[in-house]
Write a protein that holds these residues in place. Structure first.
Motif, PDB file in Angstrom:
ATOM      1  N   SER A   1      36.171 -57.587 -15.107  1.00 44.57           N
ATOM      2  CA  SER A   1      36.483 -57.166 -16.469  1.00 44.57           C
ATOM      3  C   SER A   1      36.395 -55.658 -16.596  1.00 44.57           C
ATOM      4  O   SER A   1      37.228 -55.039 -17.255  1.00 44.57           O
ATOM      5  CB  SER A   1      35.496 -57.787 -17.457  1.00 44.57           C
ATOM      6  OG  SER A   1      35.360 -59.149 -17.264  1.00 44.57           O
ATOM      7  N   GLU A   2      35.359 -55.102 -16.002  1.00 48.30           N
ATOM      8  CA  GLU A   2      35.158 -53.661 -16.062  1.00 48.30           C
ATOM      9  C   GLU A   2      34.318 -53.232 -14.876  1.00 48.30           C
ATOM     10  O   GLU A   2      33.506 -54.012 -14.378  1.00 48.30           O
ATOM     11  CB  GLU A   2      34.462 -53.266 -17.365  1.00 48.30           C
ATOM     12  CG  GLU A   2      34.366 -51.756 -17.564  1.00 48.30           C
ATOM     13  CD  GLU A   2      34.002 -51.360 -18.984  1.00 48.30           C
ATOM     14  OE1 GLU A   2      33.918 -52.248 -19.863  1.00 48.30           O
ATOM     15  OE2 GLU A   2      33.813 -50.160 -19.212  1.00 48.30           O
TER      16      GLU A   2
ATOM     17  N   TYR B   1      27.395 -60.091 -13.943  1.00 48.16           N
ATOM     18  CA  TYR B   1      27.273 -58.634 -13.828  1.00 48.16           C
ATOM     19  C   TYR B   1      26.479 -58.277 -12.583  1.00 48.16           C
ATOM     20  O   TYR B   1      25.610 -59.029 -12.140  1.00 48.16           O
ATOM     21  CB  TYR B   1      26.519 -58.063 -15.044  1.00 48.16           C
ATOM     22  CG  TYR B   1      27.115 -58.424 -16.388  1.00 48.16           C
ATOM     23  CD1 TYR B   1      26.829 -59.655 -16.981  1.00 48.16           C
ATOM     24  CD2 TYR B   1      27.944 -57.541 -17.081  1.00 48.16           C
ATOM     25  CE1 TYR B   1      27.370 -60.007 -18.207  1.00 48.16           C
ATOM     26  CE2 TYR B   1      28.481 -57.878 -18.314  1.00 48.16           C
ATOM     27  CZ  TYR B   1      28.186 -59.113 -18.869  1.00 48.16           C
ATOM     28  OH  TYR B   1      28.719 -59.444 -20.089  1.00 48.16           O
TER      29      TYR B   1
ATOM     30  N   GLY C   1      38.565 -56.634 -23.969  1.00 51.77           N
ATOM     31  CA  GLY C   1      37.903 -57.894 -23.684  1.00 51.77           C
ATOM     32  C   GLY C   1      36.664 -57.759 -22.829  1.00 51.77           C
ATOM     33  O   GLY C   1      36.056 -58.761 -22.471  1.00 51.77           O
ATOM     34  N   SER C   2      36.293 -56.519 -22.489  1.00 49.35           N
ATOM     35  CA  SER C   2      35.160 -56.352 -21.596  1.00 49.35           C
ATOM     36  C   SER C   2      33.988 -55.741 -22.340  1.00 49.35           C
ATOM     37  O   SER C   2      34.155 -55.164 -23.419  1.00 49.35           O
ATOM     38  CB  SER C   2      35.530 -55.469 -20.412  1.00 49.35           C
ATOM     39  OG  SER C   2      35.742 -54.140 -20.832  1.00 49.35           O
TER      40      SER C   2
ATOM     41  N   LYS D   1      29.834 -53.935 -21.527  1.00 49.86           N
ATOM     42  CA  LYS D   1      28.798 -53.567 -20.582  1.00 49.86           C
ATOM     43  C   LYS D   1      27.602 -53.056 -21.362  1.00 49.86           C
ATOM     44  O   LYS D   1      27.707 -52.709 -22.530  1.00 49.86           O
ATOM     45  CB  LYS D   1      29.299 -52.500 -19.619  1.00 49.86           C
ATOM     46  CG  LYS D   1      29.640 -51.173 -20.270  1.00 49.86           C
ATOM     47  CD  LYS D   1      30.120 -50.170 -19.237  1.00 49.86           C
ATOM     48  CE  LYS D   1      30.427 -48.834 -19.889  1.00 49.86           C
ATOM     49  NZ  LYS D   1      30.960 -47.851 -18.908  1.00 49.86           N
ATOM     50  N   LEU D   2      26.466 -53.033 -20.690  1.00 50.58           N
ATOM     51  CA  LEU D   2      25.253 -52.481 -21.268  1.00 50.58           C
ATOM     52  C   LEU D   2      24.987 -51.118 -20.654  1.00 50.58           C
ATOM     53  O   LEU D   2      25.101 -50.946 -19.446  1.00 50.58           O
ATOM     54  CB  LEU D   2      24.054 -53.382 -20.975  1.00 50.58           C
ATOM     55  CG  LEU D   2      23.897 -54.664 -21.777  1.00 50.58           C
ATOM     56  CD1 LEU D   2      22.627 -55.382 -21.345  1.00 50.58           C
ATOM     57  CD2 LEU D   2      23.853 -54.378 -23.258  1.00 50.58           C
TER      58      LEU D   2
ATOM     59  N   PHE E   1      25.048 -49.754 -14.685  1.00 45.43           N
ATOM     60  CA  PHE E   1      26.092 -50.776 -14.639  1.00 45.43           C
ATOM     61  C   PHE E   1      27.009 -50.548 -13.440  1.00 45.43           C
ATOM     62  O   PHE E   1      27.436 -49.418 -13.178  1.00 45.43           O
ATOM     63  CB  PHE E   1      26.895 -50.728 -15.934  1.00 45.43           C
ATOM     64  CG  PHE E   1      28.147 -51.544 -15.942  1.00 45.43           C
ATOM     65  CD1 PHE E   1      29.382 -50.950 -15.754  1.00 45.43           C
ATOM     66  CD2 PHE E   1      28.093 -52.921 -16.128  1.00 45.43           C
ATOM     67  CE1 PHE E   1      30.550 -51.699 -15.762  1.00 45.43           C
ATOM     68  CE2 PHE E   1      29.254 -53.677 -16.146  1.00 45.43           C
ATOM     69  CZ  PHE E   1      30.490 -53.071 -15.961  1.00 45.43           C
TER      70      PHE E   1
ATOM     71  N   ARG F   1      25.305 -64.176 -18.571  1.00 47.84           N
ATOM     72  CA  ARG F   1      25.070 -64.528 -19.967  1.00 47.84           C
ATOM     73  C   ARG F   1      26.070 -65.597 -20.381  1.00 47.84           C
ATOM     74  O   ARG F   1      27.107 -65.796 -19.749  1.00 47.84           O
ATOM     75  CB  ARG F   1      25.193 -63.311 -20.887  1.00 47.84           C
ATOM     76  CG  ARG F   1      26.590 -62.775 -21.061  1.00 47.84           C
ATOM     77  CD  ARG F   1      26.634 -61.713 -22.158  1.00 47.84           C
ATOM     78  NE  ARG F   1      27.973 -61.176 -22.321  1.00 47.84           N
ATOM     79  CZ  ARG F   1      28.872 -61.682 -23.166  1.00 47.84           C
ATOM     80  NH1 ARG F   1      28.588 -62.721 -23.930  1.00 47.84           N
ATOM     81  NH2 ARG F   1      30.071 -61.124 -23.261  1.00 47.84           N
TER      82      ARG F   1
END
Lengths: 113, 112
Positions: free
Chosen positions: B55-56, B33, A97-98, A100-101, B45, B95
């Motif tokens: 989330s991450e 983010y 569900g995650s 990133k760029l 990141f 976003r």
């Protein structure tokens, strides 16, 4: 580790010339985005490409996503001094569900009048 | 045009001190983010945040880092005990459901 390699790192051209910058990876991305960054500012989104082989045009800028979704190119026609800036490509990685760029280091473009 | 707002624009701190970097994402965005950019290097990141939880996070985002959305508008990054190598430009981004990220203008953090 997903790496995006951008080339060339630096590009200095005369006004009116055409140019292409490249973004390459060994990884597959769900989408790829191009940003432009001015000194002291955050990146500004130019375009998102999603489908392999997709081509998008933004005035004099043409963006292409490779068929295998591992690489992309940005072509500028008749460059102008206002195009000067740092152009960044960024690949989107989605896991569960995650997302990133992952950014490349960028191509620093200078267009001389 | 809506934009992501970051404060302060510059922060100077002593090594070992705590800093809080603040961000106001675009109001109807749901995904938030933090990225950072060390001078001359690429945008990296740090962490993504959705539905009030992380989330991450990257390997850079260790126990010294934390994020919080204390109310409906702010999104903060805290560094508990700053190190020299934390000096960088920190970017907040947000976003909506689709599309690319909207970045703020960044906070330049200098750790002395």
């Amino acid at each position: 580790t997903q790496l995006l390699e951008q080339s060339p790192q630096f590009l200095s051209i005369q006004e009116g010339e055409n140019l292409t910058v490249y973004c390459n990876s060994s990884s597959v991305f769900s989408s790829l985005q191009w940003y432009r960054q001015e000194p002291g500012e955050g990146p500004v989104l130019l375009v998102t490409v999603v489908t392999g082989g997709e081509v998008k045009k933004l005035k004099r800028l043409t963006f292409q996503f490779g068929d295998a979704r591992k690489d992309s190119s940005l072509h500028i026609t008749a460059a102008q001094p206002g195009d000067t800036g740092l152009y960044l490509c960024a690949g989107k990685i989605t896991q569960g569900g995650s997302e990133k760029l992952v950014f490349g280091k960028g191509t620093k473009l200078t267009v001389n009048p | 045009e809506p934009e992501v707002t970051q404060t302060p624009s510059h922060q100077v701190t002593q090594m070992g001190q705590e800093v809080i970097l603040r961000c106001v994402p675009i109001s109807n965005h749901l995904y938030f983010y933090w990225y950072r950019q060390i001078l001359g290097q690429k945008v990296e990141f740090l962490v993504s945040f959705y539905n009030n939880e992380i989330s991450e996070k990257s390997e850079i985002f260790d126990d010294q880092f934390s994020v919080e959305r204390p109310d409906g508008s702010n999104f903060t990054l805290k560094i508990r005990s700053t190190k020299l190598e934390d000096s960088a430009m920190y970017f907040c981004a947000s976003r909506g459901d689709r599309g690319g990220l909207f970045f703020g203008s960044g906070t330049q953090l200098s750790v002395l």
